[in-house]
Design an enzyme around this catalytic site. Structure first.
Site: not given
Ligand code: IDP
Ligand code: MG
Length: 139
Positions: A49, A9, A115, A112, A126
């Site tokens: 997304y 990212k 992805h 974070n 994707e």
């Molecule tokens: P993942 O990336 O681990 O698959 P997802 O639930 O698909 O997680 O969420 C996509 C992205 O959205 C996450 O990687 C993170 O960047 C963001 N995200 C997910 N949940 C939260 C939250 O509760 N607060 C803020 N950002 C979130």
């Molecule tokens: Mg995800």
């Protein structure tokens, strides 16, 4: 052989973590069969997304993902989806196991670092969203 989509990212690229992250994938035996640096537009990020549309973090997430370049990769190997998710660690870095990418480098739930596709179905969607068949180099 299973494939998954990985993205470093914008925060991972900005913090010069690309090499370290790629090293972890290769050391774990995941083969890179496609890779490119690109910048998502806001519109592309929203479409990528789309499953999260309506969630409270959707705007922040898609702003962030279009804020700078990413490195997108297709990783190939047995159980590539799950193995990549294991290397990444939990979505929330505070719950990620020591030694995972998110535990070691992330300090924010949205920013974070990486992805990874969450299923083989997501991976297929994707990968074709970001890569053409000509850009994927299989053995
Ligand atoms: P993942 O990336 O681990 O698959 P997802 O639930 O698909 O997680 O969420 C996509 C992205 O959205 C996450 O990687 C993170 O960047 C963001 N995200 C997910 N949940 C939260 C939250 O509760 N607060 C803020 N950002 C979130
Ligand atoms: Mg995800």
């Amino acid at each position: 052989m299973e494939r998954t989509l990985s993205m470093i990212k914008p925060d991972g690229v900005e913090r010069s973590l690309a090499g370290e992250i790629i090293r972890r994938f290769e050391s774990a035996g995941l083969r890179i069969v496609a890779m490119k640096m690109m910048r998502m537009t806001k519109e592309i990020a929203c479409s990528f997304y789309t499953e999260h549309q309506g969630k409270p973090f959707y705007e922040n997430l898609t702003d962030f993902m279009s804020s700078g370049p990413i490195v997108a990769m297709v990783l190939q190997g047995e159980n590539a989806v799950l193995r990549n998710r294991a290397l990444m660690g939990a979505t929330d870095f505070r719950e990620a196991a020591p030694g995972t990418i998110r535990h070691d480098f992330a300090r924010d739930v949205t920013k974070n670092i990486v992805h990874g596709s969450d299923s083989t179905e997501s991976a297929a969607r994707e990968i074709s969203f970001l890569f053409s068949e000509l850009e994927i180099h299989c053995d």
